[in-house]
Design a protein around this motif. Structure first.
Motif, PDB file in Angstrom:
ATOM      1  N   PRO A  55     -10.109  -0.542   2.949  1.00  0.00           N
ATOM      2  CA  PRO A  55     -10.455   0.876   2.781  1.00  0.00           C
ATOM      3  C   PRO A  55      -9.443   1.829   3.405  1.00  0.00           C
ATOM      4  O   PRO A  55      -9.368   2.999   3.016  1.00  0.00           O
ATOM      5  CB  PRO A  55     -11.815   0.999   3.477  1.00  0.00           C
ATOM      6  CG  PRO A  55     -12.342  -0.389   3.573  1.00  0.00           C
ATOM      7  CD  PRO A  55     -11.139  -1.286   3.683  1.00  0.00           C
ATOM      8  N   ARG A  56      -8.667   1.340   4.361  1.00  0.00           N
ATOM      9  CA  ARG A  56      -7.734   2.223   5.074  1.00  0.00           C
ATOM     10  C   ARG A  56      -6.320   2.174   4.504  1.00  0.00           C
ATOM     11  O   ARG A  56      -5.412   2.811   5.049  1.00  0.00           O
ATOM     12  CB  ARG A  56      -7.697   1.839   6.558  1.00  0.00           C
ATOM     13  CG  ARG A  56      -9.035   2.036   7.274  1.00  0.00           C
ATOM     14  CD  ARG A  56      -8.987   1.498   8.684  1.00  0.00           C
ATOM     15  NE  ARG A  56      -8.813   0.040   8.698  1.00  0.00           N
ATOM     16  CZ  ARG A  56      -8.697  -0.681   9.798  1.00  0.00           C
ATOM     17  NH1 ARG A  56      -8.719  -0.092  10.985  1.00  0.00           N
ATOM     18  NH2 ARG A  56      -8.553  -1.990   9.728  1.00  0.00           N
ATOM     19  N   PHE A  57      -6.144   1.443   3.411  1.00  0.00           N
ATOM     20  CA  PHE A  57      -4.796   1.312   2.863  1.00  0.00           C
ATOM     21  C   PHE A  57      -4.245   2.666   2.436  1.00  0.00           C
ATOM     22  O   PHE A  57      -4.926   3.458   1.792  1.00  0.00           O
ATOM     23  CB  PHE A  57      -4.801   0.363   1.662  1.00  0.00           C
ATOM     24  CG  PHE A  57      -3.432   0.143   1.076  1.00  0.00           C
ATOM     25  CD1 PHE A  57      -2.515  -0.668   1.711  1.00  0.00           C
ATOM     26  CD2 PHE A  57      -3.060   0.766  -0.100  1.00  0.00           C
ATOM     27  CE1 PHE A  57      -1.244  -0.874   1.176  1.00  0.00           C
ATOM     28  CE2 PHE A  57      -1.801   0.572  -0.644  1.00  0.00           C
ATOM     29  CZ  PHE A  57      -0.885  -0.240  -0.002  1.00  0.00           C
ATOM     30  N   SER A  58      -3.016   2.937   2.801  1.00  0.00           N
ATOM     31  CA  SER A  58      -2.388   4.233   2.539  1.00  0.00           C
ATOM     32  C   SER A  58      -1.562   4.165   1.245  1.00  0.00           C
ATOM     33  O   SER A  58      -0.445   3.644   1.237  1.00  0.00           O
ATOM     34  CB  SER A  58      -1.492   4.633   3.711  1.00  0.00           C
ATOM     35  OG  SER A  58      -0.872   5.872   3.473  1.00  0.00           O
ATOM     36  N   PRO A  70      -3.948   2.834 -10.923  1.00  0.00           N
ATOM     37  CA  PRO A  70      -3.527   1.589 -10.279  1.00  0.00           C
ATOM     38  C   PRO A  70      -3.181   1.801  -8.814  1.00  0.00           C
ATOM     39  O   PRO A  70      -2.643   2.845  -8.436  1.00  0.00           O
ATOM     40  CB  PRO A  70      -2.300   1.166 -11.091  1.00  0.00           C
ATOM     41  CG  PRO A  70      -1.830   2.412 -11.765  1.00  0.00           C
ATOM     42  CD  PRO A  70      -3.044   3.244 -12.004  1.00  0.00           C
ATOM     43  N   ILE A  71      -3.527   0.808  -7.996  1.00  0.00           N
ATOM     44  CA  ILE A  71      -3.090   0.848  -6.603  1.00  0.00           C
ATOM     45  C   ILE A  71      -1.569   0.867  -6.595  1.00  0.00           C
ATOM     46  O   ILE A  71      -0.924   0.311  -7.493  1.00  0.00           O
ATOM     47  CB  ILE A  71      -3.662  -0.348  -5.800  1.00  0.00           C
ATOM     48  CG1 ILE A  71      -3.432  -0.157  -4.298  1.00  0.00           C
ATOM     49  CG2 ILE A  71      -3.117  -1.666  -6.306  1.00  0.00           C
ATOM     50  CD1 ILE A  71      -4.138   1.012  -3.695  1.00  0.00           C
ATOM     51  N   ASN A  72      -1.008   1.506  -5.608  1.00  0.00           N
ATOM     52  CA  ASN A  72       0.426   1.728  -5.580  1.00  0.00           C
ATOM     53  C   ASN A  72       0.940   1.727  -4.144  1.00  0.00           C
ATOM     54  O   ASN A  72       0.147   1.647  -3.199  1.00  0.00           O
ATOM     55  CB  ASN A  72       0.763   3.055  -6.276  1.00  0.00           C
ATOM     56  CG  ASN A  72      -0.047   4.209  -5.693  1.00  0.00           C
ATOM     57  OD1 ASN A  72       0.275   4.753  -4.646  1.00  0.00           O
ATOM     58  ND2 ASN A  72      -1.142   4.567  -6.374  1.00  0.00           N
ATOM     59  N   ILE A 246       6.203   3.740  -4.283  1.00  0.00           N
ATOM     60  CA  ILE A 246       5.082   4.447  -4.908  1.00  0.00           C
ATOM     61  C   ILE A 246       4.842   3.993  -6.344  1.00  0.00           C
ATOM     62  O   ILE A 246       3.749   4.170  -6.880  1.00  0.00           O
ATOM     63  CB  ILE A 246       5.275   5.977  -4.874  1.00  0.00           C
ATOM     64  CG1 ILE A 246       6.545   6.384  -5.643  1.00  0.00           C
ATOM     65  CG2 ILE A 246       5.309   6.486  -3.463  1.00  0.00           C
ATOM     66  CD1 ILE A 246       6.695   7.881  -5.781  1.00  0.00           C
ATOM     67  N   TYR A 247       5.842   3.390  -6.967  1.00  0.00           N
ATOM     68  CA  TYR A 247       5.709   2.986  -8.373  1.00  0.00           C
ATOM     69  C   TYR A 247       5.400   1.507  -8.526  1.00  0.00           C
ATOM     70  O   TYR A 247       5.450   0.980  -9.621  1.00  0.00           O
ATOM     71  CB  TYR A 247       6.982   3.339  -9.155  1.00  0.00           C
ATOM     72  CG  TYR A 247       8.269   3.015  -8.433  1.00  0.00           C
ATOM     73  CD1 TYR A 247       8.724   1.702  -8.313  1.00  0.00           C
ATOM     74  CD2 TYR A 247       9.027   4.025  -7.846  1.00  0.00           C
ATOM     75  CE1 TYR A 247       9.889   1.404  -7.638  1.00  0.00           C
ATOM     76  CE2 TYR A 247      10.206   3.734  -7.170  1.00  0.00           C
ATOM     77  CZ  TYR A 247      10.634   2.429  -7.070  1.00  0.00           C
ATOM     78  OH  TYR A 247      11.795   2.124  -6.397  1.00  0.00           O
TER      79      TYR A 247
END
Length: 266
Positions: A55-58, A70-72, A246-247
């Protein structure tokens, strides 16, 4: 949701010499055999899915329009940790886990020699990814070659407004996979090892996965910040397993073990 690809399968990995925008140093054309059945997710792992694990992933919130994007901004190591966690959530037996426990997924770790025979969740190999992306096509994209049609299938710099978009909105390929081109570069489990792909004869997908050949992995498919020419079935980027951009994102896969022949012992 995963699409099942019955194996073994053979196809031409990479791009032919005449393909427009081909990277001659990376997209080596080789006949490839994938000696197993496998399943691959129809969509990229979303922010919402990844946050159930961490939950804390930046992630890059400035570029992310919703938690269905999508997660990035994650590395191969972080993607592998999610796959291990997902395997645990699905009660995969420990001897079928593809990665070690989450706390042991660190630089310098090794993978089991029978990594690709195990049925736990993992990242797809480069060959699995490209075969699934092509869905039988031999053209630069799974629908053909046209750049004019690309916005129907992929989020690139031409239509993304420089933001990530929720998965599954555009037209899928014939295997039912969405966004294999564009949105995020998808990290695979294949190390960068040009000396393996340039050997003569059929390349069998699966060699070199026990242990870690090097700490560079191949990502495929182009991304929302990239020009349309990067959104091709054979295009690739390289990145170290600790690097996050980021991509970069991913989709999950797993090996499917064939049913035993009729009348055989269970």
């Amino acid at each position: 949701t995963l699409a099942i690809i019955p194996g073994p399968v053979e196809f031409d990995l990479g791009s032919p010499g005449q393909e427009l925008y081909r990277d001659h140093s990376k997209e080596v054309s080789r006949h490839c055999r994938i000696p197993r059945s496998f399943a691959i997710a129809t969509c990229e792992v979303t922010v919402a899915q990844y946050q159930r694990f961490d939950p804390r992933f930046s992630f890059a919130s400035d570029y992310t329009t919703s938690d269905q994007c999508p997660i990035n901004t994650l590395s191969w190591l972080q993607a592998a940790k999610y796959c291990r966690w997902l395997s645990e959530q699905n009660n995969v037996h420990h001897d079928q886990m593809c990665y070690p426990p989450v706390e042991e997924i660190v630089p310098g770790m090794t993978l089991p020699a029978n990594f690709l025979e195990r049925t736990g969740f993992r990242l797809p190999t480069e060959a699995e990814w490209e075969y699934a992306c092509r869905a039988g096509a031999r053209t630069s994209r799974y629908y053909g070659n046209s750049v004019a049609l690309l916005s129907r299938y992929a989020w690139t710099a031409d239509n993304s407004k420089y933001t990530l978009q929720p998965v599954g909105q555009l037209t899928p390929n014939l295997f039912g996979l969405f966004d294999t081109l564009g949105n995020v570069w998808e990290i695979t489990d294949t190390p960068s090892a040009p000396e393996l792909t340039r050997k003569q004869g059929t390349f069998v997908d699966g060699g070199g996965f026990g242990g870690m050949i090097n700490e560079v992995r191949i990502a495929r498919g182009g991304a929302f910040l990239y020009a349309p020419f990067a959104a091709r079935c054979a295009s690739q980027e390289l990145g170290k397993i600790i690097e996050n951009y980021i991509y970069n994102g991913f989709r999950v896969a797993r090996t499917i073990k064939s049913d035993p022949p009729v009348g055989s012992a269970q």
